[in-house]
Design a protein around this motif. Structure first.
Motif, PDB file in Angstrom:
ATOM      1  N   GLU A  34     -10.479  -7.605  13.051  1.00 41.45           N
ATOM      2  CA  GLU A  34     -10.139  -8.950  13.503  1.00 41.45           C
ATOM      3  C   GLU A  34     -10.547 -10.007  12.471  1.00 41.45           C
ATOM      4  N   LEU A  35     -11.667  -9.773  11.799  1.00 43.27           N
ATOM      5  CA  LEU A  35     -12.067 -10.695  10.732  1.00 43.27           C
ATOM      6  C   LEU A  35     -11.035 -10.711   9.613  1.00 43.27           C
ATOM      7  N   ILE A  36     -10.622  -9.514   9.181  1.00 43.65           N
ATOM      8  CA  ILE A  36      -9.618  -9.430   8.114  1.00 43.65           C
ATOM      9  C   ILE A  36      -8.277  -9.973   8.599  1.00 43.65           C
ATOM     10  N   GLU A  37      -7.946  -9.646   9.832  1.00 43.87           N
ATOM     11  CA  GLU A  37      -6.686 -10.121  10.411  1.00 43.87           C
ATOM     12  C   GLU A  37      -6.606 -11.650  10.387  1.00 43.87           C
ATOM     13  N   TYR A  38      -7.680 -12.311  10.800  1.00 45.08           N
ATOM     14  CA  TYR A  38      -7.650 -13.770  10.861  1.00 45.08           C
ATOM     15  C   TYR A  38      -7.617 -14.376   9.461  1.00 45.08           C
ATOM     16  N   LEU A  39      -8.352 -13.773   8.538  1.00 54.60           N
ATOM     17  CA  LEU A  39      -8.323 -14.249   7.156  1.00 54.60           C
ATOM     18  C   LEU A  39      -6.915 -14.160   6.585  1.00 54.60           C
ATOM     19  N   LEU A  40      -6.251 -13.034   6.812  1.00 55.16           N
ATOM     20  CA  LEU A  40      -4.880 -12.863   6.319  1.00 55.16           C
ATOM     21  C   LEU A  40      -3.914 -13.834   7.004  1.00 55.16           C
ATOM     22  N   THR A  50      -0.705 -10.019  11.482  1.00 52.99           N
ATOM     23  CA  THR A  50      -1.506  -9.442  10.398  1.00 52.99           C
ATOM     24  C   THR A  50      -2.455  -8.338  10.860  1.00 52.99           C
ATOM     25  N   LYS A  51      -2.444  -8.022  12.155  1.00 51.29           N
ATOM     26  CA  LYS A  51      -3.335  -6.961  12.634  1.00 51.29           C
ATOM     27  C   LYS A  51      -3.018  -5.609  11.985  1.00 51.29           C
ATOM     28  N   PRO A  52      -1.749  -5.164  11.938  1.00 55.89           N
ATOM     29  CA  PRO A  52      -1.467  -3.874  11.296  1.00 55.89           C
ATOM     30  C   PRO A  52      -1.882  -3.845   9.828  1.00 55.89           C
ATOM     31  N   LEU A  53      -1.683  -4.950   9.125  1.00 64.21           N
ATOM     32  CA  LEU A  53      -2.052  -5.017   7.709  1.00 64.21           C
ATOM     33  C   LEU A  53      -3.572  -4.952   7.548  1.00 64.21           C
ATOM     34  N   ALA A  54      -4.282  -5.640   8.430  1.00 67.90           N
ATOM     35  CA  ALA A  54      -5.754  -5.596   8.371  1.00 67.90           C
ATOM     36  C   ALA A  54      -6.250  -4.170   8.579  1.00 67.90           C
ATOM     37  N   LYS A  55      -5.697  -3.475   9.536  1.00 65.67           N
ATOM     38  CA  LYS A  55      -6.109  -2.090   9.808  1.00 65.67           C
ATOM     39  C   LYS A  55      -5.742  -1.172   8.650  1.00 65.67           C
ATOM     40  N   ALA A  56      -4.596  -1.425   8.018  1.00 72.66           N
ATOM     41  CA  ALA A  56      -4.183  -0.620   6.866  1.00 72.66           C
ATOM     42  C   ALA A  56      -5.159  -0.811   5.705  1.00 72.66           C
ATOM     43  N   LEU A  57      -5.603  -2.033   5.495  1.00 76.87           N
ATOM     44  CA  LEU A  57      -6.564  -2.314   4.421  1.00 76.87           C
ATOM     45  C   LEU A  57      -7.894  -1.607   4.680  1.00 76.87           C
ATOM     46  N   LEU A  58      -8.369  -1.676   5.907  1.00 78.09           N
ATOM     47  CA  LEU A  58      -9.637  -1.023   6.241  1.00 78.09           C
ATOM     48  C   LEU A  58      -9.540   0.484   6.056  1.00 78.09           C
ATOM     49  N   GLN A  97      -7.406   2.039   3.988  1.00 77.08           N
ATOM     50  CA  GLN A  97      -7.218   2.322   2.562  1.00 77.08           C
ATOM     51  C   GLN A  97      -8.538   2.257   1.792  1.00 77.08           C
ATOM     52  N   PHE A  98      -9.381   1.277   2.121  1.00 74.14           N
ATOM     53  CA  PHE A  98     -10.588   1.043   1.329  1.00 74.14           C
ATOM     54  C   PHE A  98     -11.876   1.472   2.030  1.00 74.14           C
ATOM     55  N   GLY A  99     -11.743   2.110   3.182  1.00 74.28           N
ATOM     56  CA  GLY A  99     -12.898   2.729   3.816  1.00 74.28           C
ATOM     57  C   GLY A  99     -13.824   1.797   4.572  1.00 74.28           C
ATOM     58  N   GLY A 100     -13.383   0.593   4.877  1.00 71.87           N
ATOM     59  CA  GLY A 100     -14.220  -0.335   5.619  1.00 71.87           C
ATOM     60  C   GLY A 100     -14.160  -1.728   5.041  1.00 71.87           C
ATOM     61  N   ILE A 101     -14.815  -2.663   5.713  1.00 73.21           N
ATOM     62  CA  ILE A 101     -14.707  -4.065   5.320  1.00 73.21           C
ATOM     63  C   ILE A 101     -15.348  -4.322   3.958  1.00 73.21           C
ATOM     64  N   GLY A 102     -16.432  -3.597   3.649  1.00 70.53           N
ATOM     65  CA  GLY A 102     -17.057  -3.770   2.332  1.00 70.53           C
ATOM     66  C   GLY A 102     -16.113  -3.380   1.213  1.00 70.53           C
ATOM     67  N   TYR A 137     -19.348  -0.736  -3.424  1.00 68.30           N
ATOM     68  CA  TYR A 137     -18.029  -0.185  -3.097  1.00 68.30           C
ATOM     69  C   TYR A 137     -17.104  -0.072  -4.305  1.00 68.30           C
ATOM     70  N   GLN A 138     -17.681  -0.206  -5.498  1.00 68.96           N
ATOM     71  CA  GLN A 138     -16.870  -0.028  -6.698  1.00 68.96           C
ATOM     72  C   GLN A 138     -16.488   1.447  -6.858  1.00 68.96           C
ATOM     73  N   VAL A 139     -15.299   1.693  -7.362  1.00 73.68           N
ATOM     74  CA  VAL A 139     -14.820   3.075  -7.479  1.00 73.68           C
ATOM     75  C   VAL A 139     -15.139   3.685  -8.838  1.00 73.68           C
ATOM     76  N   THR A 140     -15.640   2.890  -9.768  1.00 81.27           N
ATOM     77  CA  THR A 140     -16.099   3.417 -11.049  1.00 81.27           C
ATOM     78  C   THR A 140     -17.557   3.034 -11.241  1.00 81.27           C
ATOM     79  N   GLU A 141     -18.250   3.822 -12.053  1.00 79.81           N
ATOM     80  CA  GLU A 141     -19.658   3.550 -12.303  1.00 79.81           C
ATOM     81  C   GLU A 141     -19.810   2.386 -13.271  1.00 79.81           C
TER      82      GLU A 141
END
Length: 227
Positions: free
Chosen positions: A31-37, A46-54, A56-61, A122-126
């Motif tokens: 809901e936080l991401i949804e409202y921001l979007l 934007t609810k489906p897009l917010a859930k897709a982002l979470l 894809q990236f494993g969480g809000i962080g 949450y960076q994907v590279t070291e």
């Protein structure tokens, strides 16, 4: 005459009311991401897009830390919505960085850990960065010095010491992240740290700590008795 609310506008009005009532604590991550979007793309659900982002990236962080290119690859994301995510992250990081700068680092340790975790967990590279401190333990420079593959980054002792001399560094804190999420130091991490400690001793440059950041938390080599 009252204008009837649409499904989207009514839902967003309810989200906004919950945001104001409990300062966001009553909203779920999506809901936080949804409202921001929704601020960026107001005419779209934007609810489906917010859930897709979470997902894809494993969480809000992970969403907030994702770079623009990675966000843009998610179907439904455009420049405006990506910019909304990135500006929210940049604002949060500016606030956390200001807390770090307020006091000497060693007496403001939790603020430093909060800042590093938000920036690196949450960076994907070291990535390896060095915090250069003056004699009052205040931050002179926060530098990203190496960025590697998913499991390693190159750092050379001579370059670290040379840069410290150039900046007039009195002491350093080494920091890097483990994209695996586990902050436990490897044998290579320990050996490299000890090599930098020994090289710095000859020039009066101390290494206060080597902090490793992972999604599950952080580790301090000094606290573990490894320095």
């Amino acid at each position: 005459m009252n204008v009837p609310e649409t499904g989207n506008s009514g839902h967003r009005q309810r989200l906004r009311a919950r945001l104001f009532e409990r300062e966001g604590s009553g909203l779920l991550d999506h809901e936080l991401i949804e409202y921001l979007l929704a601020l960026a793309i107001p005419r779209k659900d934007t609810k489906p897009l917010a859930k897709a982002l979470l997902h894809q990236f494993g969480g809000i962080g992970g969403v907030m830390a994702a770079d623009a290119e990675a966000l843009m690859r998610v179907p439904g994301m455009g420049e405006t919505s990506v910019a909304a995510i990135r500006i929210a992250h940049a604002t949060a990081m500016r606030m956390l960085a200001a807390r770090v700068a307020e006091q000497p680092i060693l007496s403001n340790w939790q603020a430093l850990i909060d800042y590093l975790h938000a920036d690196m967990a949450y960076q994907v590279t070291e990535r390896i960065r060095i915090l250069h401190l003056n004699t009052a333990n205040r931050l002179i420079r926060d530098e990203l010095v190496a960025e590697g593959s998913i499991d390693q980054a190159a750092l050379h002792v001579r370059e670290v010491i040379r840069r410290a001399i150039d900046l007039g560094t009195a002491s350093m804190i080494l920091v890097h992240n483990h994209p695996s999420g586990d902050p436990k130091p490897s044998r290579a991490d320990i050996d490299l740290t000890r090599a930098i400690v020994q090289a710095g001793k000859h020039l009066g440059i101390a290494v206060h700590d080597h902090v490793i950041i992972g999604a599950s938390g952080h580790s301090s080599m000094r606290a573990m008795g490894l320095l």
